[in-house]
Design a protein around this motif. Structure first.
Motif: not given
Length: 570
Positions: A210-213, A380-384
Motif C-alpha cells: 500500500q503506497v501510503d505506507k 488509500h489509507y490515512k494515518a491513525g
C-alpha cells in the motif's frame, strides 16, 4: 503449453539439454520438495552465473535454500550493493497448497540461464520453497481448488501460517528468512500465492504494498512500477485486477486495497523500505493457466526491475538514510473512503438460490453471464495513531528475546557499561482488548490505551541502549511501541507485566488503610470524592480497600508498566 515447450526447445537448439520440471511433464502436477532441490542443484552445476546457497534451518529440520543468479557471477551481497545493483527477492511456497510460484520460478530460472537473459543491472534471489514443512505434508487440502493433483499443506511443522509470522517470528522458518532478507537487503520483493473467495474472470490478481505506507522517497517509483506491471500483463494476455476484497458483498461496493500489516511478508518488507508484491492467482482457474500467468508476471517483474534498477536502488538508499532523522512514525492506518478511482472489473453475475444440501439460500456465480463494470477502487489509507520517536529506547537485559529479534533485523544495540539511574518516559497499560480465541499461537492484544509517566529508573550494567538514528527506525518503532498494530506487545511478548504479583490480606490491611486515611488528609479527601463519584466503590468494601492499596507504598510499581523505557534526551 505444448506450443511453448516446442519454442523452448527451438530457442535452446540441439546442443542444450533441457531440464524439464514435473509440471512440464504433466501440467496438473507440481514438483515435490526433493525434485525442486535437485532441479536447482543441477542448474548450479551447469551454470557459473548462479549458485544454490544453503541457509538457516526451518521447523522441518531442513535448511532454507536461496538460489542466486548474477550475470557477472558476483555473489557477495555487499559487493553487489556497492555496485548499485538492485536486488530482487522472490519467495515461493509460503503456502505449499498454492504452488504456482514454485513451478513457475523453476522454469523461469532455467530459461533465463539457458537463454543468457539474466538482468544486467539486478541480481535475482529465489527462495525455491519457504514452507518446506508444509510441502512435505503432501496431499489435497483445498476443497475449492482446481488442481494440481497433489500439493503441500498450508501450515508448517508447528501448524503456523507462515504468512502471519514475520514480525513475531515463532518459527525457525521466519528467523532464517530474516537472516536472508538482511544479508541481501532486497530492494524489491515478490511472494507468490493463490487466492480463494469470489469468482471472476481474471486468472491473476495482485496485492502491492500500500503506497501510503511506504516512505515518501520510494512512493512514486513503487506506483509507477505497479502501473507498468499491469500494462505489461495486459499486453501478454493476462489482464490483472487488484486482489478481490469487496468493501461490501457485491462488486458495486468497490474493491479495497488489502491492508498488509507487518505480520505479512509484504508488510514486513515495507518496514525496511522494500516495496513488495503478492500475486494471487484464482484457485478455480485451471492449474496450467495459473502457472503460466505466474511465470509471465515474474518475468515482467524481473525485466522491469532491471530496467529501473538505478532508480529503485537509489531511492531505497535515500529512504533508509532519511529514516535516520525521521521524527514521527505512523502506528495505525485507516482506510480513506474519500479517495478512490474507478476501474473496470470483469466478473460474473451472481445471486442466491436454495441450497441442494440445506435448503437455505446459497450464493452462486453464473459463468455464462460475464460482465464488465466500472467500480470504485479504494487504494488509500490515512494515518491513525502517530508517535514521536525518542532519542533512544532502554530495554532491560531480561528481555533478551526482544533484543535478539531487533539485532536480527539489523538494529544496532549498545549495552550500558555501569549501573545508572536514567529519567525515562514510561508507559502504563491502562486498557486493552484481547482476542477470545487463539490466533497463530497467540491471544492478540488490540485497542491499547496508555498512561504516560516520566520517572527516574534504576538501570543496570548490561541493559540495552538503542539509539534511534538508524535506517531500521521504522521497524524499531513499530515493534516497540505497544499501540502499533503488530507490535511485540500486541503479540504477547510482555504478558507477564499484565498480572499482579503481590496482593493484600484484607483482615490485616484494614488497619493499615484506616491508619493511612487518618494520617493523610489529602488521601482521605480524594477517597471520599472517589466514593461520591462511583456507586460501585461506595457499595463494595473490598473495592475501597483496593483503592487505598493502590495508593500505598506496598503497591507494585511495575504492574502494567511496559518494561521498555523511552529516553527523550541524550
Amino acid at each position: 503449453m505444448k506450443r511453448f515447450f516446442l519454442l523452448f526447445l527451438i530457442c535452446y537448439g540441439p546442443g542444450v539439454a533441457a531440464q524439464q520440471t514435473a509440471f512440464e511433464r504433466d501440467s496438473n502436477t507440481t514438483a515435490t520438495y526433493e525434485e525442486v532441490v535437485a532441479f536447482y542443484q543441477t542448474l548450479d552445476r551447469q551454470y557459473a552465473s548462479c549458485t544454490l546457497l544453503t541457509c538457516g534451518p526451518t521447523d522441518s529440520g531442513r535448511p532454507l535454500h536461496l538460489f542466486v543468479m548474477a550475470k557477472d557471477g558476483q555473489f557477495d551481497p555487499q559487493q553487489i550493493h556497492q555496485q548499485d545493483k538492485t536486488v530482487i527477492l522472490i519467495n515461493n511456497g509460503i503456502h505449499p497448497g498454492e504452488p504456482e510460484g514454485i513451478d513457475a520460478a523453476m522454469m523461469l530460472a532455467r530459461d533465463l540461464l539457458a537463454q543468457n537473459k539474466l538482468p544486467e543491472n539486478a541480481v535475482l534471489c529465489i527462495i525455491p520453497v519457504y514452507n518446506i514443512d508444509g510441502m512435505l505434508n503432501r496431499g489435497t487440502s483445498r476443497a475449492n481448488q482446481n488442481g494440481p493433483e497433489s500439493y503441500g499443506f498450508r501450515g508448517n511443522a508447528r501448524n503456523y501460517d507462515l504468512n502471519r509470522d514475520f514480525i513475531k517470528t515463532d518459527s525457525r522458518n521466519s528467523h532464517s528468512f530474516q537472516e536472508i532478507f538482511h544479508t541481501w537487503q532486497p530492494d524489491i520483493f515478490m511472494d507468490t500465492h493463490t487466492s480463494n473467495g469470489a469468482d471472476y474472470q481474471y486468472i491473476m490478481t495482485l496485492i502491492d504494498t500500500q503506497v501510503d505506507k511506504l516512505h515518501p522517497a520510494v512512493q512514486h517509483t513503487a506506483s509507477a512500477f505497479t502501473a507498468e506491471l499491469y500494462a505489461r500483463m495486459e499486453k501478454s494476455g493476462y489482464g490483472m485486477v487488484p486482489y478481490v476484497s469487496f468493501r461490501g458483498r457485491s462488486p458495486e461496493s468497490g474493491l479495497v486495497s488489502f491492508y498488509e500489516s507487518p505480520r505479512y511478508s509484504t508488510g514486513y518488507a515495507s518496514l525496511h523500505h522494500t516495496f513488495g508484491y503478492m500475486p494471487e492467482t484464482h484457485m478455480w482457474k485451471p492449474y496450467p493457466q495459473r502457472v503460466w500467468s505466474t511465470y509471465t508476471l515474474l518475468n515482467h517483474f524481473i525485466v522491469l526491475a532491471d530496467e529501473r534498477a538505478a532508480e529503485i536502488h537509489a531511492q531505497r538508499k535515500q529512504a533508509r538514510e532519511q529514516s535516520k532523522t525521521q521524527q514521527q512514525f505512523v502506528l495505525t492506518w485507516q482506510l480513506d473512503t474519500t479517495q478512490y478511482e474507478h476501474i473496470a472489473f470483469k466478473g460474473y453475475e451472481s445471486g442466491e438460490k436454495p441450497s441442494d444440501v440445506s435448503g437455505f439460500p446459497r450464493q452462486y456465480y453464473d459463468r455464462s453471464k460475464p460482465f464488465t463494470k466500472d467500480i470504485p477502487y479504494y487504494n488509500h489509507y490515512k494515518a491513525g495513531l502517530t508517535v514521536e520517536k525518542p532519542y533512544a529506547y532502554i530495554i532491560p537485559q531480561a528481555w533478551q528475546n526482544v533484543v535478539d529479534l531487533l539485532t536480527l533485523n539489523g538494529i544496532q544495540v549498545n549495552q550500558l557499561e555501569k549501573d545508572t539511574i536514567l529519567t525515562l518516559q514510561l508507559y502504563y497499560i491502562e486498557d486493552y482488548q484481547t482476542g477470545r480465541a487463539p490466533y497463530e499461537g497467540h491471544y492478540l492484544h488490540s485497542n491499547v490505551k496508555l498512561r504516560v509517566e516520566v520517572m527516574p529508573i534504576q538501570c543496570y550494567k548490561g541493559d540495552y541502549l538503542i539509539i534511534t538514528d538508524q535506517p531500521g527506525n521504522r521497524y524499531l518503532v513499530e515493534a516497540l511501541e505497544p499501540q502499533a498494530a503488530d507490535s511485540y506487545f500486541s503479540w504477547n511478548f510482555f504478558d507477564s507485566i499484565l498480572s499482579q504479583k503481590e496482593h493484600f490480606s484484607a483482615y490485616i490491611f484494614e488497619d493499615e488503610a484506616y491508619r493511612m486515611l487518618n494520617e493523610d488528609t489529602e488521601l482521605k479527601r480524594q477517597f471520599e470524592a472517589a466514593k461520591a463519584a462511583d456507586e460501585h466503590l461506595r457499595s463494595d468494601g473490598r473495592a475501597q480497600l483496593e483503592w487505598i492499596y493502590k495508593r500505598s507504598p506496598y503497591y507494585e510499581q511495575t504492574y502494567l508498566r511496559y518494561p521498555i523505557g523511552r529516553l527523550l534526551k541524550r
